[in-house]
Write a protein that holds these residues in place. Structure first.
Motif, PDB file in Angstrom:
ATOM      1  N   LEU A 148       5.349 -49.657 136.764  1.00 49.68           N
ATOM      2  CA  LEU A 148       4.983 -50.496 135.577  1.00 49.68           C
ATOM      3  C   LEU A 148       4.987 -51.143 134.063  1.00 49.68           C
ATOM      4  O   LEU A 148       5.416 -50.883 133.590  1.00 49.68           O
ATOM      5  N   ALA A 151       7.924 -55.659 131.993  1.00 49.16           N
ATOM      6  CA  ALA A 151       7.950 -54.216 133.109  1.00 49.16           C
ATOM      7  C   ALA A 151       9.110 -54.673 133.723  1.00 49.16           C
ATOM      8  O   ALA A 151      10.049 -53.640 133.687  1.00 49.16           O
ATOM      9  N   THR A 152       9.610 -55.930 134.279  1.00 49.55           N
ATOM     10  CA  THR A 152       9.782 -56.207 135.182  1.00 49.55           C
ATOM     11  C   THR A 152      11.618 -56.556 135.148  1.00 49.55           C
ATOM     12  O   THR A 152      13.073 -55.489 135.235  1.00 49.55           O
ATOM     13  N   LEU A 185      13.186 -52.202 133.925  1.00 47.51           N
ATOM     14  CA  LEU A 185      13.277 -51.810 135.239  1.00 47.51           C
ATOM     15  C   LEU A 185      14.400 -51.686 135.755  1.00 47.51           C
ATOM     16  O   LEU A 185      14.694 -51.107 135.923  1.00 47.51           O
TER      17      LEU A 185
END
Length: 323
Positions: free
Chosen positions: A210, A227-228, A231
């Protein structure tokens, strides 16, 4: 068209295949943005992009001039499409600690099902703002499917699940619900770096992945949430990856459980709130408590910004991820 939207939602997901190695071309997000910059025939037009809290309120304010001119007669005119209300926590619901979610997710992931899949299916509601017109919310659905030869397709549709059949606002004006905004096919792409490389399901390795994905510090909760989102805009996580991510959330500081919510797609989840400090935003993470899967992420303003016509509590952005 509505028929195309029905076909889109019924499409079978194509699993990722083939190894990922060597240097490859731009990923699909970067290529799409570059293509818009190079080929947009309208001079002086600013391309709308989703806001990031780290940019601050001023950078998040973008001009959707064409739609505003067509739909809004003046600064006192109500937007043609109302912004979604913030999600509300169900009264008297019991908050589930993130540590407990991480344990439940680890148990659910023991058989490895469902599996990780490259590509995404996401519905978004994003606020567009300008200096002299009221803010408007732009709802879109995006489906990215990868093929076994490492090529992939991306379809973007204008639709708001909360108002089926109603005309939808885009940055080019009102369109029919289900109108296909873009349909693109990309050639084979390989890479050994995120987001093309496969996300690991070990929490420590996923944390490093990440950090490389967004090129910033994911040790902060704000960085982890950024970052989630990146992703999940590229991969549909499997049970093991969701469990690893839930463990990272459990270790994050400032994510507090607040109780049960029903998301904008009608799914029940547990909400976890992170209160922004200097960026003017408050984020609510919605998880499936049994599997740790991320259902959605909502960003709301924590203070008024009269220069942009927004108030504390207004939704800046909401993203809901589906399998």
């Amino acid at each position: 068209m509505a028929d195309e939207l029905d076909l889109l939602r019924a499409a079978d997901p194509m699993p990722a295949g083939g190894p990922h190695f060597g240097d490859g071309p731009l990923d699909h997000t970067a290529e799409r943005h570059l293509d818009r910059l190079l080929h947009d025939p309208r001079p002086g037009r600013r391309t709308w992009v989703r806001p990031r809290l780290a940019w601050g309120l001023t950078a998040a304010a973008v001009v959707v001039a064409t739609a505003l001119t067509v739909l809004l007669g003046g600064s006192g005119t109500a937007p043609a499409v109302a912004a979604p209300r913030p999600l509300t926590v169900r009264a008297h619901s019991t908050p589930v600690p993130l540590a407990q979610v991480a344990i439940l997710a680890a148990v659910a992931a023991q058989d490895g099902s469902p599996a990780l899949r490259q590509g995404t299916h996401v519905q978004s509601w994003s606020l567009g703002m300008s200096d002299d017109k009221p803010p408007v919310t732009l709802p879109e659905e995006r489906v990215v499917r990868w093929r076994a030869d490492a090529s992939h397709t991306e379809v973007v549709v204008a639709t708001d699940p909360g108002h089926p059949g109603r005309s939808v606002l885009t940055d080019d004006g009102l369109v029919e619900d289900g109108h296909v905004l873009s349909r693109r096919t990309f050639p084979p792409m390989w890479g050994d770096a995120p987001p093309l490389s496969t996300p690991p399901h070990d929490p420590t390795k996923l944390h490093a992945y990440l950090a490389e994905l967004i090129h910033t510090d994911t040790r902060t909760t704000a960085g982890l949430l950024d970052a989630t989102q990146e992703l999940l805009d590229n991969w549909t996580l499997g049970a093991r990856e969701s469990a690893a991510l839930a463990e990272l959330f459990a270790d994050a500081r400032g994510l507090r459980p607040v109780g049960q919510v029903t998301d904008r797609l009608g799914r029940t989840g547990q909400a976890y709130v992170y209160d922004g400090r200097d960026d003017g935003g408050r984020r609510m993470l919605i998880l499936d408590p049994a599997t740790g899967a991320v259902l959605g992420l909502e960003t709301t303003f924590t203070r008024d910004a009269p220069e942009y016509g927004v108030h504390a509590g207004d939704v800046m952005e909401y993203r809901a991820w589906m399998r």
